[in-house]
Design an enzyme around this catalytic site. Structure first.
Site, PDB file in Angstrom:
ATOM      1  N   TYR A   1       1.367  11.587  -6.368  1.00 32.99           N
ATOM      2  CA  TYR A   1       1.985  12.721  -5.679  1.00 32.99           C
ATOM      3  C   TYR A   1       2.691  12.365  -4.379  1.00 32.99           C
ATOM      4  CZ  TYR A   1      -2.521  12.484  -3.269  1.00 32.99           C
ATOM      5  OH  TYR A   1      -3.625  12.053  -2.594  1.00 32.99           O
TER       6      TYR A   1
ATOM      7  N   ASP B   1      -9.611  16.907  -7.227  1.00 31.18           N
ATOM      8  CA  ASP B   1     -10.834  16.334  -6.673  1.00 31.18           C
ATOM      9  C   ASP B   1     -11.184  15.064  -7.435  1.00 31.18           C
ATOM     10  OD1 ASP B   1     -12.964  16.189  -4.984  1.00 31.18           O
ATOM     11  OD2 ASP B   1     -14.259  17.454  -6.219  1.00 31.18           O
TER      12      ASP B   1
ATOM     13  N   LYS C   1      -4.837  20.327  -5.155  1.00 32.99           N
ATOM     14  CA  LYS C   1      -5.579  19.236  -4.526  1.00 32.99           C
ATOM     15  C   LYS C   1      -6.667  18.808  -5.507  1.00 32.99           C
ATOM     16  CE  LYS C   1      -7.426  18.085   0.022  1.00 32.99           C
ATOM     17  NZ  LYS C   1      -8.448  17.177  -0.473  1.00 32.99           N
TER      18      LYS C   1
ATOM     19  N   CYS D   1     -48.280  45.009  -5.933  1.00 32.19           N
ATOM     20  CA  CYS D   1     -49.215  45.903  -5.272  1.00 32.19           C
ATOM     21  C   CYS D   1     -49.425  47.069  -6.222  1.00 32.19           C
ATOM     22  CB  CYS D   1     -48.654  46.410  -3.950  1.00 32.19           C
ATOM     23  SG  CYS D   1     -49.650  47.761  -3.297  1.00 32.19           S
TER      24      CYS D   1
ATOM     25  N   CYS E   1     -49.255  48.396   2.492  1.00 33.15           N
ATOM     26  CA  CYS E   1     -50.465  49.221   2.528  1.00 33.15           C
ATOM     27  C   CYS E   1     -51.731  48.425   2.804  1.00 33.15           C
ATOM     28  CB  CYS E   1     -50.616  49.981   1.212  1.00 33.15           C
ATOM     29  SG  CYS E   1     -50.960  48.906  -0.188  1.00 33.15           S
TER      30      CYS E   1
ATOM     31  N   CYS F   1     -50.981  43.522   0.342  1.00 26.50           N
ATOM     32  CA  CYS F   1     -49.657  44.136   0.389  1.00 26.50           C
ATOM     33  C   CYS F   1     -49.240  44.396   1.842  1.00 26.50           C
ATOM     34  CB  CYS F   1     -49.694  45.447  -0.393  1.00 26.50           C
ATOM     35  SG  CYS F   1     -48.220  46.452  -0.182  1.00 26.50           S
TER      36      CYS F   1
ATOM     37  N   GLU G   1       1.037  21.978  -3.969  1.00 29.13           N
ATOM     38  CA  GLU G   1       0.487  21.137  -5.044  1.00 29.13           C
ATOM     39  C   GLU G   1      -1.020  21.353  -5.152  1.00 29.13           C
ATOM     40  OE1 GLU G   1       1.422  17.079  -4.059  1.00 29.13           O
ATOM     41  OE2 GLU G   1       3.488  17.568  -3.490  1.00 29.13           O
TER      42      GLU G   1
ATOM     43  N   LYS H   1      -8.060  25.576   1.503  1.00 27.99           N
ATOM     44  CA  LYS H   1      -9.301  25.557   0.728  1.00 27.99           C
ATOM     45  C   LYS H   1      -9.881  26.958   0.712  1.00 27.99           C
ATOM     46  CE  LYS H   1     -10.610  20.762   1.093  1.00 27.99           C
ATOM     47  NZ  LYS H   1     -11.734  19.835   1.253  1.00 27.99           N
TER      48      LYS H   1
ATOM     49  N   CYS I   1     -49.531  53.359  -2.161  1.00 28.41           N
ATOM     50  CA  CYS I   1     -48.740  52.433  -1.344  1.00 28.41           C
ATOM     51  C   CYS I   1     -47.448  53.116  -0.891  1.00 28.41           C
ATOM     52  CB  CYS I   1     -48.412  51.184  -2.148  1.00 28.41           C
ATOM     53  SG  CYS I   1     -47.412  49.993  -1.238  1.00 28.41           S
TER      54      CYS I   1
END
Ligand SMILES: [Zn+2]
Length: 681
Positions: A230, A119, A117, A435, A420, A417, A115, A323, A440
């Site tokens: 249920y 919520d 579930k 940067c 670098c 940076c 069945e 679940k 770099c």
């Protein structure tokens, strides 16, 4: 012995869970999402499992729900309202089956009902001789709240059974369990209406629960509540009570109760494989249902077996909830590190205490950018909620502020940076830091590939693949190294697929690129926002990279077509010492650094401001040629002599113009004089 920090953590969790229980169950004003609540609860359960000596009778894990709110009458349930064990995998489902099978005699006939579930809010309805007499919440599992008056407002709840006079005769006493909920469509409509009035509703479940637990039945009446039943808790005085869950669902439906039969399935034990497949596949179905579900419930169909199997603690052996694996978890943020992407963008990354989530151990997650961290107030040392959906990079959703100890550290983006060490920049209207250092290391391959690409230096045979290879081999450590590649000729020849011809062609193409115009050089160094068109615009104005490098931000922004953003970017780029070195090196290899010398400005020309008239036949020029040359050197040519005429250019057999010039005192000159004047041999 449990370590002191575990003891402390358990106390903290209990305190929090009790607080949120109160907000949720008593005030019906939850502060945190159900997922966050579940995370806290699960963590406490896990710690208590690890250290059972720390379990106390008043721990929130030791009761099923919450105490009834003051104000509603208490309603004792005829039987405890059990909760279900959760499983999340097919292995666990098999293990569940194995556990109860061991308790049953060999050859026992077993089948299952699966069945949805739903919520919502669990409700327990009592009917005496067909009349609805009492409706209660689940409460703590033993005692709930009498919310009969609120439940009466739900239109799908039969106040008398059977609803259809031809239905089965009512049992003397019937207690049924079900779920009150609000369908997705009804919730959306309701939420939209309420939003116009300034009321905020976050989920169908909270909206349903809040209404049913409100002391004023008008609130429940105003919300689109619905119901699914249920489970038969008690049945007395029925002619032929159902023997299976499957029959019970049909029986309830026949009495006039809403039952989710369309979403229920029956499986024999021989089909347990198919049952598992159904559960696993259902993850794709659940979001298409008209109501919110948080999993499936698998029950043994034979009700007689329920009594045989009984329950362990408060959990029945004959049913289990399937679940879907949690997609969120809570863990500690150990540190925030910054990574430099190929485009120079700086991205903060969370270093996490490893946590198992959705099938993988997660120890790192994205934090997007600095604004995100500030907005969510995420601090180093925080317990944070992380989410992982599918295969995407896990992300940090935010901190659990209630778990702070005061030791957490606020974090800000570093101003240099991490790759670098050069300063980083952030442009107005952008969330990212960049940067912009051409050298770099983190950006090398992309910058080299861009330098050689078609809109930039257009070096034939030098694509991203070659860029990556040459950088990986260490031949190129910054873009200017492209022009020292010829020193690696022997090593290049040793590379797979690099024959004599290919290497020669590549090196020749690099050599030839030195003749590319300065506009391409300026494009190729990769200043942010400076593509070929802006490069052309800047050079039309400054004519050389040196002049451009000297320009102030104001000078730059004053140029039409160059906004403050480009001005800032250009200025920032040229102020990097590393970028200045790159320019110097490129110059030393012979690349074009300025536009070619052009015709000087018109007023610097030798004939500027002068007006000529031509008469007679010139020794070597036709009239047309003479006119073109005079114009080229800045002069003008008219047809008749006046006081404004500067010179009369005189050839053989001059006409009346010579006479006129002499009358007006206009000087005359020969072709030879003119040649001398403009320096033409
Ligand atoms: Zn850098």
């Amino acid at each position: 012995m449990a370590p002191p920090d575990v003891v402390q953590r358990i106390e903290q969790l209990r305190h929090l869970i009790n607080y949120h229980n109160y907000r949720y169950y008593v005030l019906a004003q939850p502060e945190i999402s159900d997922e966050e609540y579940d995370l806290l609860f699960r963590e406490l359960q896990q710690l208590e499992q690890q250290y059972p000596e720390l379990i106390t009778p008043d721990s929130p894990t030791q009761r099923v729900g919450a105490p009834p709110a003051e104000g509603f009458a208490k309603a004792r349930h005829p039987e405890p309202m059990l909760s279900l064990d959760n499983v999340t995998s097919s292995e666990e489902l098999w293990a569940w089956r194995e556990r109860f099978m061991k308790l049953l005699p060999q050859g026992t006939q077993v089948s299952y009902v699966v069945e949805p579930k739903i919520d919502g809010l669990t409700v327990v309805l009592h009917y005496e001789n067909g009349l609805f007499t009492l409706g209660a919440t689940r409460g703590d599992g033993f005692v709930g709240e009498d919310i009969t008056n609120n439940l009466r407002t739900i239109r799908s709840l039969p106040l008398r059974i059977p609803l259809d006079p031809d239905g089965p005769p009512p049992p003397a006493r019937l207690v049924v369990r079900g779920e009150a909920y609000i369908s997705n469509a009804d919730f959306e409509r309701f939420r939209a209406e309420q939003e116009k009035l300034g009321h905020k509703f976050t989920s169908p479940r909270n909206t349903a629960a809040g209404a049913l637990r409100n002391l004023d039945p008008k609130v429940a009446a105003s919300r689109p509540l619905d119901l699914f039943l249920y489970h038969i808790v008690v049945i007395e005085g029925a002619e032929s009570p159902p023997a299976t869950q499957w029959e019970a669902l049909h029986y309830l439906r026949d009495l006039g109760f809403p039952v989710a039969l369309d979403y229920c399935r029956h499986f024999d034990d021989s089909e347990f494989d198919a049952l598992i497949q159904y559960c696993v596949d259902w993850v794709n179905e659940k979001d298409r249902l008209p109501f919110v579900v948080d999993g499936l419930v698998i029950k043994i169909d034979e009700l007689a077996l329920h009594d045989v199997l009984g329950h362990v603690g408060r959990v029945p052996r004959w049913a289990v909830a399937f679940k879907y694996p949690a997609e969120q978890a809570i863990t500690r943020l150990l540190d925030i590190v910054v990574e430099v992407g190929r485009t120079g963008v700086l991205t903060p990354r969370a270093v996490l205490e490893p946590v198992f989530l959705a099938g993988a151990t997660i120890s790192s997650a994205t934090l997007h950018n600095e604004d995100y961290i500030i907005e969510k107030d995420i601090r180093i040392g925080d317990m944070v909620i992380i989410r992982r959906a599918g295969e995407v990079i896990p992300q940090v959703l935010g901190p659990v502020k209630a778990l702070r100890t005061g030791e957490e550290k606020v974090w800000r983006m570093p101003q240099t940076c991490p790759s670098c060490g050069e300063p980083v920049v952030r442009y107005p209207g952008e969330v990212a830091y960049y940067c912009e250092n051409t050298a770099c290391p983190a950006q090398l391959v992309r910058r080299v590939a861009y330098f050689a690409s078609r809109p930039a230096m257009d070096i034939e045979g030098f694509g991203p693949k070659q860029a990556k290879l040459l950088c990986d081999k260490g031949f190129i450590k910054e873009i200017a190294d492209i022009y020292t590649l010829k020193a690696h000729r022997e090593e290049l020849l040793a590379l797979e697929g690099y024959g004599e011809k290919k290497v020669t062609n590549l090196l020749n193409a690099i050599e030839a690129s030195k003749q590319q115009p300065v506009t391409r050089v300026l494009t190729a160094v990769g200043i942010r926002f400076v593509g070929p068109i802006i490069a052309q615009l800047l050079l039309d104005h400054f004519r050389s990279i040196d002049a451009l490098a000297q320009a102030s931000e104001e000078d730059l922004a004053a140029i039409e077509g160059v906004g403050p953003r480009i001005a800032q970017s250009v200025r920032a780029w040229f102020s990097h010492p590393a970028n200045q070195r790159t320019i110097a090196r490129l110059r030393s290899y012979g690349l074009q650094m300025a536009l070619p010398e052009e015709k000087p400005e018109p007023d610097a020309l030798p004939l500027a401001g002068m007006t000529f008239v031509i008469t007679g036949t010139l020794p070597s020029w036709t009239r047309e040629e003479a006119k073109a040359i005079i114009q080229q050197y800045g002069g003008k040519v008219t047809n008749s002599v006046s006081r404004r005429t500067s010179y009369l250019l005189v050839g053989e057999n001059p006409g009346s113009k010579l006479q006129k010039a002499q009358q007006l005192g206009v000087p005359t000159m020969t072709e030879e004089d003119l040649r001398a004047m403009i320096g033409l041999q």
